[in-house]
Enzyme design. Structure first.
Site, PDB file in Angstrom:
ATOM      1  CB  THR A 197      11.161  12.423  -9.440  1.00 52.09           C
ATOM      2  OG1 THR A 197      10.683  11.196  -9.964  1.00 52.09           O
ATOM      3  CG2 THR A 197      10.160  13.017  -8.491  1.00 52.09           C
ATOM      4  NE  ARG A 230       7.106   1.981 -10.113  1.00 57.48           N
ATOM      5  CZ  ARG A 230       7.751   3.100  -9.792  1.00 57.48           C
ATOM      6  NH1 ARG A 230       7.377   4.249 -10.301  1.00 57.48           N
ATOM      7  NH2 ARG A 230       8.752   3.080  -8.953  1.00 57.48           N
ATOM      8  CB  VAL A 231       1.435   3.825  -8.273  1.00 55.15           C
ATOM      9  CG1 VAL A 231       1.507   5.140  -7.504  1.00 55.15           C
ATOM     10  CG2 VAL A 231       0.265   3.859  -9.256  1.00 55.15           C
ATOM     11  N   GLY A 232       4.718   4.582  -8.006  1.00 51.27           N
ATOM     12  CA  GLY A 232       5.850   4.657  -7.068  1.00 51.27           C
ATOM     13  C   GLY A 232       5.490   5.440  -5.822  1.00 51.27           C
ATOM     14  CG  ASP A 233       8.699   7.584  -4.015  1.00 47.91           C
ATOM     15  OD1 ASP A 233       8.856   7.253  -5.218  1.00 47.91           O
ATOM     16  OD2 ASP A 233       9.352   8.494  -3.484  1.00 47.91           O
ATOM     17  CB  THR A 249      13.994  12.261  -6.372  1.00 48.86           C
ATOM     18  OG1 THR A 249      14.407  11.580  -7.572  1.00 48.86           O
ATOM     19  CG2 THR A 249      15.201  12.922  -5.743  1.00 48.86           C
ATOM     20  N   GLY A 250      13.859   8.948  -6.004  1.00 50.96           N
ATOM     21  CA  GLY A 250      14.662   7.732  -5.906  1.00 50.96           C
ATOM     22  C   GLY A 250      13.846   6.543  -6.345  1.00 50.96           C
ATOM     23  N   GLY A 257      11.311   4.241  -6.243  1.00 52.77           N
ATOM     24  CA  GLY A 257      10.049   4.363  -5.523  1.00 52.77           C
ATOM     25  C   GLY A 257       9.654   3.170  -4.672  1.00 52.77           C
TER      26      GLY A 257
END
Ligand code: ASP
Length: 330
Positions: A196, A224-227, A247-248, A250
């Site tokens: 990211t 799927r949605v991350g942070d 970044t990581g 999510g």
């Protein structure tokens, strides 16, 4: 910092001497965290990453030097990273389980707390600019999927064909992940990385801004949605406190509401940026198993680049100081 500005009035050619209080600008960027080990890096690869980070810094800094807005600087830096296939955003976005690219991005202005975000968008060349358009040209903050695509068409966002986003190494990562039936972060395990990208800045007017853009995680399920696009988790900016881009992994960053938590620790507990970052990245996230890092900058121009993973592609610069570029832990 007190600056003297000499202005000439073109109507009567008289010259004015203005005294004004201008802040020193600062900019930080990341290109993802993960298991980035010196031992698994070649000299050519390292040089390519450093050059990409430097190019993005130049894009953002060039605007800040001229007194430009932090919002413009972070967008320029992130666009530069999105256009580079080395990072998991824009052109280099990872593959979903179905072999597609679903990208997420968000942006926030610390001056007025305006924000914009998009999730699950496809074929958009620069998702960060679409997030900015949501903030500036719609009455919404967060748009997802087909609705976000339609909005992108309406504002004439730049679309690219599928093959623009094809990167062989990312395709191979998908095949690996499918074999093990797991979702992997871009720079992780054998190649464990969260590629990211993000940027935070303070401009000479004292305004903060933050933005983050990603392809998410390799082999993620459709939808799927991350942070990254979630304001308060992956991105946050407030002139009173700080600007953060994460970044990581999510799922963990979402549950820890990372970016806003750091802002709250500063606002309500009076902690320093460093202390707030340490608590959230090195303790809170670690305790729940959340691998990754973030870039942070406060209203005084202090910069922190903490991560609990092996490495994080990162760069920063304060006005009048040397450019810092880092990849590994030490
Ligand atoms: N945070 C991103 C996500 O979970 C991944 C990354 O940082 O690379 O979607």
């Amino acid at each position: 910092m007190l600056r003297f500005i000499v202005l000439t009035n073109p109507l009567n050619t008289s010259t004015f001497l203005y005294l004004c209080y201008m802040r020193k600008f600062a900019l930080a960027i990341h290109g993802g965290a993960g298991t980035i080990l010196r031992s698994s890096m070649t000299a050519e690869k390292e040089m390519a990453y450093k050059k990409a980070l430097e190019d993005a810094m130049i894009a953002g800094e060039g605007l800040l030097v001229k007194g430009g807005r932090s919002m413009d600087a972070i967008e320029a830096a992130i666009r530069s990273l999105e256009n580079n296939p080395l990072f998991n955003a824009g052109k280099g976005a990872v593959f979903t389980n179905e072999g597609k690219h679903e990208m997420d991005a968000s942006i926030m202005n610390g001056k007025d707390l305006m924000a914009g975000a998009v999730a699950g968008v496809q074929n958009i060349k620069n998702p960060i600019s679409l997030a900015r358009a949501v903030m500036e040209k719609s009455e919404h903050v967060f748009m997802a999927g087909l609705g976000a695509q339609e909005f992108a068409k309406k504002i004439n966002a730049e679309f690219m064909p599928d093959d623009y986003f094809f990167v062989q190494q990312r395709y191979d990562q998908l095949q690996e992940a499918k074999k093990e039936d797991k979702m992997i972060l871009d720079h992780t395990d054998k190649e464990k990385k969260f590629g990211t990208v993000g940027a935070v800045a303070i401009d000479q007017h004292g305004n903060l801004a933050a933005g983050t853009s990603t392809g998410g995680m390799t082999n993620k399920k459709h939808g799927r949605v991350g942070d990254t696009p979630v304001i308060g988790s992956g991105t946050y900016a407030n002139n009173k406190t700080c600007a953060i881009s994460c970044t990581g992994h999510g799922e963990f960053f979402l549950r820890a509401v990372v970016a806003y938590d750091i802002s709250c620790l500063i606002e309500y507990k009076g902690l320093s940026l460093k202390k707030a970052c340490d608590i959230v990245v090195m303790d809170k996230l670690v305790k729940i198993g959340g691998e990754g890092g973030l870039i942070a900058l406060d209203a005084k121009g202090n910069i922190e680049l903490p991560f609990n993973s092996e490495g994080m592609y990162r760069a920063s610069k304060k006005e009048g100081e040397d450019l810092f570029i880092g990849i590994y832990k030490d």
